[in-house]
Structures are given as structure tokens and as C-alpha cells.
Motif scaffolding. Structure first.
Motif, mmCIF file in Angstrom:
data_model
loop_
_atom_site.group_PDB
_atom_site.id
_atom_site.type_symbol
_atom_site.label_atom_id
_atom_site.label_comp_id
_atom_site.label_asym_id
_atom_site.label_seq_id
_atom_site.Cartn_x
_atom_site.Cartn_y
_atom_site.Cartn_z
ATOM 1 N N GLN A 99 39.043 96.538 -71.845
ATOM 2 C CA GLN A 99 39.596 97.710 -72.505
ATOM 3 C C GLN A 99 38.489 98.569 -73.118
ATOM 4 O O GLN A 99 38.525 99.802 -73.044
ATOM 5 N N VAL A 100 37.517 97.920 -73.720
ATOM 6 C CA VAL A 100 36.388 98.656 -74.297
ATOM 7 C C VAL A 100 35.645 99.422 -73.212
ATOM 8 O O VAL A 100 35.254 100.586 -73.406
ATOM 9 N N ARG A 101 35.451 98.818 -72.069
ATOM 10 C CA ARG A 101 34.752 99.497 -70.971
ATOM 11 C C ARG A 101 35.559 100.686 -70.457
ATOM 12 O O ARG A 101 34.995 101.726 -70.096
ATOM 13 N N ASN A 102 36.878 100.559 -70.400
ATOM 14 C CA ASN A 102 37.701 101.690 -70.006
ATOM 15 C C ASN A 102 37.589 102.836 -70.995
ATOM 16 O O ASN A 102 37.526 104.012 -70.613
ATOM 17 N N ILE A 103 37.564 102.492 -72.271
ATOM 18 C CA ILE A 103 37.426 103.524 -73.300
ATOM 19 C C ILE A 103 36.051 104.185 -73.206
ATOM 20 O O ILE A 103 35.927 105.413 -73.317
ATOM 21 N N GLU A 104 35.034 103.379 -72.983
ATOM 22 C CA GLU A 104 33.691 103.937 -72.794
ATOM 23 C C GLU A 104 33.677 104.951 -71.654
ATOM 24 O O GLU A 104 33.134 106.066 -71.792
ATOM 25 N N ALA A 105 34.265 104.581 -70.521
ATOM 26 C CA ALA A 105 34.275 105.471 -69.354
ATOM 27 C C ALA A 105 35.030 106.756 -69.649
ATOM 28 O O ALA A 105 34.601 107.856 -69.267
ATOM 29 N N GLY A 106 36.160 106.641 -70.346
ATOM 30 C CA GLY A 106 36.948 107.829 -70.656
ATOM 31 C C GLY A 106 36.242 108.765 -71.617
ATOM 32 O O GLY A 106 36.283 109.993 -71.450
ATOM 33 N N LEU A 107 35.598 108.209 -72.638
ATOM 34 C CA LEU A 107 34.861 109.046 -73.587
ATOM 35 C C LEU A 107 33.680 109.723 -72.910
ATOM 36 O O LEU A 107 33.354 110.885 -73.207
ATOM 37 N N ALA A 108 33.039 108.998 -71.988
ATOM 38 C CA ALA A 108 31.905 109.584 -71.263
ATOM 39 C C ALA A 108 32.358 110.747 -70.394
ATOM 40 O O ALA A 108 31.607 111.726 -70.208
ATOM 41 N N GLU A 109 33.564 110.676 -69.864
ATOM 42 C CA GLU A 109 34.100 111.792 -69.095
ATOM 43 C C GLU A 109 34.404 112.984 -70.002
ATOM 44 O O GLU A 109 34.172 114.139 -69.640
#
Length: 408
Positions: free
Chosen positions: A250-260
């Protein structure tokens, strides 16, 4: 009458969004101070002027994970106040205005937020990006009320698990959330509905997805009944965050979304996520080491929130009620749990924070057992905040409680 109230609520929300929709955007601000503690549920700004994301999160674990990734590069605000059970909450028009004014909305998905599909539909065209933290994670079916748990690893739901596409991807087959490369997660009229029949319908606040024209899906459409507002055992289990290993995803998904949403901060988000993932992986190891030699593998809990934790560490949860903490077990279900507890010499019945412990205490009294807290971390209590507890600290309390109960 309930359907009429829902229509009025949706009209109010639409009006608010029409007024507030143009207000979204990043803000350039200067504040002093470090990132606040997890329990304040808003994060402070950095000491230097920077373009900061405005982020709304659906409930506490999403807030904590997002804040850890964003650091001082975003103002992160949790929608649900402390002390409120997440299953019972729905956004007010004021909350909707705040969401439409944000840059990013982070939510768990998998049916946890019964209100989210309506929100995603409403924020189309507002420039708000949406991050579904459970994307790419195999979603389990809710635990059946059969307590014949003789074999370890009873929670293998491969045949029925729902795979939320590739990990980290913000797209769904057929009923996709159309997430653009620039991070604007616009959602079409068929936003993916992760709920199954009877799951995540809430007392007095349930969204009736069975109404004509609303969220009609072909193969996986499961309607929320207007009556019987509770989560059925056969529904999807959204409690992904209760496994530290799944929390990492979940943390990695959030990281990817914030980076977008803010590609200029991609490296900083990755560094923050890496640091937090290291802590979560250490927590995962603590659970594996602490539970691998337990004398027993089954535990009785108030509602079926711990399926991912049980599956990850070779345990079996025996829930008194279903996926909703508000669901009252029938007399037959109570008798079944009592029989199981007596046959397996269970000494501890787990209850949880934010909801009544009466059912757990009744069963414990019947069999001469004690009660203890196993916290699903769906929200923080005022006591948690006063003690400066966060996700990792509460999970360690859960590990301590489980270790004791499984070795009695």
C-alpha cells in the motif's frame, strides 16, 4: 424515506462540488516545523518555501502511510476525526468541498469506503488525483462463519480472491478508473466497485448500489441491500493494512500515486517510502518471529478484520461477527463460537476499540475466558492520541496480545 434522504444528500454534494470544483490546485506556502506526529492527523509544512500538495485521506492507516511518504512536501489531512469508526462515516458537503479543493485523495479501496465511488464520480474534471492503496493486491473473500479450522493456513482464498490489477497500476479492466499519466485520476461513470453483496453497507448511511442506473456492473456487481445494514461474511475483505507485508504494498502504491501528482518530488517520495518500508519490514519480521512457534494457531475476534494478518502468519481467525464491527451475531452464531471456544480451550476473546465490547464479554463470561484488545486500527481513540501511538506502535500491541493469547 432513506432513499429520499440519499437523493437529497447527493444533490447537496453535487451543488457543493459545482461551487468548489475550481478551487483545486497546489499551494505555495512557507511554514516552520517538522512533520507532525501521526496522531495530529494533519502534517506540518517544511521550513522552506515549496509547492506543496494538498492531500485528503479516507481514514487513519491511509493518513499514516501517506504522511510517511509525503513528509513535508504535502499537507495531509484525514477526513475522519479521531474516535469515529471508519465503517460508519460518510462525507458531509463540507468534506466534499475539501476533497474537491485538494490535489490528491488517498483511499483504501476493496469496498472499505462505501461512499468512495460516488465521490470519485463527483470529482471528475476537478483535477483531483485519486490513489487506491489496495490496487494490485489480491483481495480476499470475507471469512465464512464455518469454524471447522483444523488445518493451519485455512485462509487460502486463491480461488475466490479478487486481484486489483498489476501492483501500483492505477487502472482497472472494463470498469477502469481512468488515471492519466499526469496523475489526474479521472473516473468514468463505471468506476470500479469492489463491494460484494451485503458488504460495507452502513447503518442509516448505506449507499444503495442496487438503484437503477447506479454502479451497474456485469460479473462482479453485488448490490447493497437497503435493509440489513451490515457487512456479510461472503463479501470482500478490505482490511489489507493489518498485514505489515500488505501495508508495504500500500505504501508503494501511495508513493507511485504521489509521484504522478508531483513528479518534481519523485525522488524525495521514494526516499521517504524506502525509510518507512524498512520499518514495516522490520515489523513484519517481528510478527513472523513472534508467532511462528505459537502453541495454538486460532484466535477469536470480534469481527472478521484480521484475515490478511492470519493468512500472512499461518493463523486462523474465528470471527464472532462479519466484516463490519456493527454486525450483531445471531443466537446461532453466538452458540457456534461458544462451542468452538470450549472445544479448543480458548482462554482469550478479542474485542476492539471504537465499538462496544458487549458481545465479546458475553462469550468470555460464558466460557470463563478473559478479554483483550486486538485493534483493527480503523481509527485512533483520544487515548491513542494522548499516548502518541501510531500504526507501528499499535501493531506491536496487537502482536503482544496475540503472542500471549496463542501461548496460554
Amino acid at each position: 424515506m432513506k432513499r429520499f434522504k440519499r437523493v437529497l444528500t447527493l444533490l447537496s454534494l453535487s451543488a457543493v462540488l459545482a461551487i468548489a470544483g475550481c478551487g483545486s490546485g497546489k499551494s505555495t506556502v512557507t511554514h516552520g516545523g517538522d512533520v507532525s506526529s501521526a496522531n495530529n492527523q494533519t502534517s506540518d509544512a517544511s521550513t522552506t518555501e515549496t509547492t506543496k500538495l494538498k492531500v485528503k485521506t479516507s481514514f487513519y492507516p491511509m493518513y499514516e502511510f501517506t504522511k510517511q511518504v509525503a513528509g513535508d512536501l504535502a499537507d495531509v489531512e484525514n477526513l475522519i476525526p479521531p474516535g469515529i469508526e471508519a465503517h460508519d462515516w460518510e462525507p458531509t458537503p463540507q468534506d466534499m468541498a475539501g476533497i474537491s479543493d485538494a490535489d490528491v485523495l488517498v483511499y483504501n479501496g476493496a469496498g472499505m469506503e462505501g461512499w468512495v465511488d460516488q465521490v470519485l464520480e463527483s470529482i471528475q474534471g476537478t483535477g483531483v488525483s485519486a490513489i487506491e492503496a489496495s490496487k494490485g493486491i489480491e483481495i480476499m473473500e470475507g471469512t465464512s462463519h464455518s469454524h471447522d479450522h483444523g488445518e493451519e493456513g485455512d485462509h487460502n482464498h486463491d480461488e475466490h480472491a479478487h486481484d486489483h490489477s498489476e501492483e501500483g497500476e492505477h487502472s482497472h479492466d472494463e470498469h477502469a478508473h481512468d488515471h492519466s499519466e499526469e496523475g489526474e485520476h479521472s473516473h468514468d461513470e463505471h468506476a470500479h466497485d469492489h463491494s460484494e453483496e451485503g458488504e460495507h453497507s452502513h447503518d442509516e448511511h448505506a449507499h444503495d448500489h442496487s438503484e437503477e442506473g447506479e454502479h451497474s456492473h456485469d460479473e462482479h456487481a453485488h448490490e447493497h441491500a437497503e435493509e440489513g445494514h451490515h457487512h456479510d461474511h461472503g463479501g470482500l475483505d478490505p482490511h489489507v493494512w493489518l498485514s505489515p507485508a500488505m501495508a508495504v504494498k500500500q505504501v508503494r502504491n501511495i508513493e507511485a500515486g504521489l509521484a504522478e501528482a508531483a513528479p518534481e518530488h519523485r525522488e524525495a517520495f521514494k526516499a521517504n517510502a524506502d525509510a518507512y518500508v524498512t520499518k514495516l519490514e522490520a515489523l513484519d519480521k517481528e510478527f513472523r518471529d513472534g508467532l511462528k512457534n505459537a502453541k495454538r494457531k486460532d484466535f477469536i475476534t470480534q469481527h472478521a478484520a484480521f484475515g490478511y494478518l492470519a493468512q500472512e502468519y499461518g493463523l486462523t481467525q474465528v470471527p464472532i461477527a462479519g466484516l463490519s464491527p456493527d454486525q450483531e451475531p445471531s443466537a446461532a452464531q453466538m452458540a457456534e463460537v461458544i462451542e468452538f471456544a470450549k472445544e479448543h480451550n480458548v482462554k482469550t476473546i478479542f474485542f476492539e476499540t471504537l465499538v462496544s465490547s458487549n458481545v465479546a464479554e458475553t462469550i468470555a463470561s460464558e466460557i470463563g475466558a478473559s478479554t483483550s484488545v486486538l485493534n483493527p486500527i480503523e481509527g485512533l481513540t483520544e487515548e491513542d492520541i494522548a499516548d502518541n501511538l501510531d500504526y507501528i506502535a499499535i501493531m506491536r500491541q496487537n502482536l503482544e496480545a496475540l503472542t500471549k493469547a496463542l501461548n496460554e
